[in-house]
Design an enzyme around this catalytic site. Sequence first.
Site, short mmCIF file in Angstrom:
data_model
loop_
_atom_site.label_atom_id
_atom_site.label_comp_id
_atom_site.label_asym_id
_atom_site.label_seq_id
_atom_site.Cartn_x
_atom_site.Cartn_y
_atom_site.Cartn_z
N GLY A 104 -14.72 -14.89 -23.22
CA GLY A 104 -13.40 -14.60 -22.95
C GLY A 104 -12.51 -14.98 -21.74
O GLY A 104 -11.42 -14.58 -21.44
N ASP A 125 -2.39 -25.37 -18.47
CA ASP A 125 -2.31 -24.13 -17.93
C ASP A 125 -2.35 -24.41 -16.43
O ASP A 125 -1.39 -23.69 -15.45
CB ASP A 125 -3.50 -23.35 -18.15
CG ASP A 125 -3.18 -21.83 -17.97
OD1 ASP A 125 -2.09 -21.28 -18.43
OD2 ASP A 125 -4.16 -21.23 -17.33
N LYS A 127 0.66 -23.39 -13.38
CA LYS A 127 0.59 -22.46 -12.25
C LYS A 127 1.05 -23.20 -11.11
O LYS A 127 1.69 -22.82 -10.14
CB LYS A 127 -0.70 -22.07 -12.23
CG LYS A 127 -1.33 -21.17 -13.38
CD LYS A 127 -2.64 -20.79 -13.31
CE LYS A 127 -3.19 -19.91 -14.33
NZ LYS A 127 -4.48 -19.76 -14.31
#
Length: 809
Positions: free
Chosen positions: A659, A673, A677
Amino acid sequence: MKVLKFGGTSVGSVESILSVKKIVEAEKEPVVVVVSALGGITDKLIKTSKLALAGDLSYQSEFDEIAVRHHQMIEAVIPSGENKERLLETIDALLDELKSIYQGVYLIRDLSPKTSAAIVSYGERLSSNIVAVLIDGAKWFDSRTFIKTEIKSGRQLLASDLTHELVKQAFVDLPKVSLVPGFISTDADSGEVTNLGRGGSDYTASIIAAALDASFLEIWTDVDGFMTADPKVISTAYTINELSYVEAMELCNFGAKVVYPPTIYPVCVKNIPILIKNTFNPSGKGTVIKSDIAEDQKPIKGISSINGTTLITVSGLSMVGVIGVNRRIFSALANNGISVFLVSQASSENSTSIGVRDADADAACEVLNAEFSKEIETGAMYRMTAESGLATVAIVGENMKHTPGIAGKLFGTLGRSGINVIACAQGASETNISFVVDGLFLRKTLNVIHDSFFLSEYQVLNLFLCGVGTVGSSLIAQLAQQSEKLKKERGLKLKVVGIASGHNAMFDREGISLENCREQLAHSAPSDLNRLRDEVIGMNIFNSVFVDCTASSDVAGLYQEFLEHNISVVAANKAAASSDYATYQKLKSTARQRGVKFLFETNVGAGLPIIRTMNDLLNSGDKILKIEAVLSGTLNFIFNKISADVPFSETVRLAKEEGYSEPDPRVDLSGKDVIRKLVILAREAGYRIEQSDVEKHLFVPDSFFRGTLDEFWKNLPSLDADFERRRKVLESEGKRWRFVSRYENGKASVELCEVGREHPFYTLEGSNNIILLTTERYKEYPMQIQGYGAGAGVTAAGVFADIMSIANV
Ligand code: ADP
Ligand code: ASP
Ligand code: MG
């Protein structure tokens, strides 16, 4: 002796009327008991008369319902016997009369004010006869014989002196219980039936209390006393222990329906205290209204409001030169029986605004246009303009005059909540500040004021939660767990008023129970982006926060409108803060202008306090020179897992299974991603940067990002051999891989780096994140923030922290 008045709700049901009997029979001293019509009957009497007037035969069934309601009450509360028989005769005789009057109205299609007054009088005549038989030893009095009215300014108003004398005569011999119908009266000259106006039973009681020098006037109703605001509008309103006559008068005049406004004056003159009590909770303390109240009172005691306000503006460029404008305005209106409850005039004297009830607006304009017709003709003044659909709000408290800054706080709070003040007035007595707002904003206005002046026991923050995935669900669990504690210890009530998933949404301004809310949501109405926007904005609720736990750029597209409507935004969703710079800037500046917040701490490093820390550094004058960080939990997990036994492709699979990664791990492997950021961090550090400005050096060839996900998984092991070869070299050199984001001197990059033992990134465990901030103050030894950088629990906690910083408790 005392006077006790029981309102419609107190005599409206079997349970309440039996409670009235108990309360009265427990009295030791003689009492005069004034009762209203059974709850809702006055409205029904009026409705029936209108039907009859319109020739609508359904007036008969309405009448039958009135008759049945009284018979049922008698059957339920009066024991069989002679008294009951006599009562039934009286009631039936009254009902027969009433029926004949309705028939007359129906046949002649005429309903004069005189007939209307006769019709509504039956409510109290019927109820008082029932209560007189119900209460042991009670003697019935006919208030029409001693409450007298006369015509003044076109209205039936109390003939005070005459009434005073007649009341004294009527009660020379005071029985233990005197039972009096409230509200009704007769014209002093003609003897025709009149009344004291809607809600007038309170007034009847006050007039009698004053004439008989009662020790107390008790008003028994359906709430625990005079409250800080109407409890039907503000759920956190609570009972005020003590009010001065002036405070009570101000609150009643501005719509606090609990006491009919003219009630206060007669008892105030005689210094008779008023006690407001709840028939449904007789042991409650209630509210005392008297002259000498304790000194340690809050500056603001209560808020009241009048919906349905029209603001009429009397204006003209040369109004300054027109003599006696104000005298003429008020005389003209008074002569026509129109009452004004707010006046606002700027010192330039170019215009005067007056607040009247909507119902009086047309007449008021007509009267004023006629009064100033000459000036209007010559152009010295303009025709009246009327703006309706408004509401007047008053905040009241005698201690306001000792407390500076109340008006500032009031208008500041309203402004931050997006509420526009159309007109305002404060008398020099400083016991009341009243202002006019758009009627659609009334509920919000009352709530905002109630909340911000700490009239409420706790502050309320209304939350809209969007997204119920892992982070959203975790947040809901944390809110459910903490809410009682926050309410008790911090005086903060976090109220969830909306929850939305991608498919459904539910909204409730009273608050949604968080227990099994996901199930409720699954069964609630389908929703899409438009409904979400319309509901959130349409609810127009005060102190509200939109919390976005989705990853949807469509949802992020709603923020701008929300902020413009003074709704704060807390986003776990990175889409907005990492989108193009202009959008990011606009969101931030809108939030600033509107006095709300746009927070997204969890966009970087989950719950780690990175953005907040950077803001603190900048605010104190520091400058961020360099950012170096490991910002991807997934990539760090992968490079910590990789070993001789666990090849690269396997680490990616594990990251997904456990996960850490996105469902499609390519989002992480492509550096997308991390780039988002880094962009957010650089922007928060004060630099203007776009995603396309970030240089990227990836470790997975571009071709892997082009095909399908299946192909990706199939081809991934082909990279293992090369990775293992490089890993061995790396191991022999005592180094580790870290995927590092950097910003320095206007240059941003993300790349796979090799770090040796001495580097702070070397020991970074598991999926943790680390960030090093080199600033002018933290130069030689950069500031370091490190910890879990992903996970539902910590991310939800970060969102929670943003919510708490908005509450500012
Ligand atoms: P009654 O039938 O007893 O005369 P009313 O309906 O006239 O009762 O007045 C009681 C109602 O007044 C309450 O139910 C409440 O909704 C309303 N109300 C408005 N403002 C206030 C306030 N500040 N405090 C208490 N009640 C208020
Ligand atoms: N029954 C009247 C009314 O409903 C008077 C009162 O209740 O005070 O207005
Ligand atoms: Mg009332």
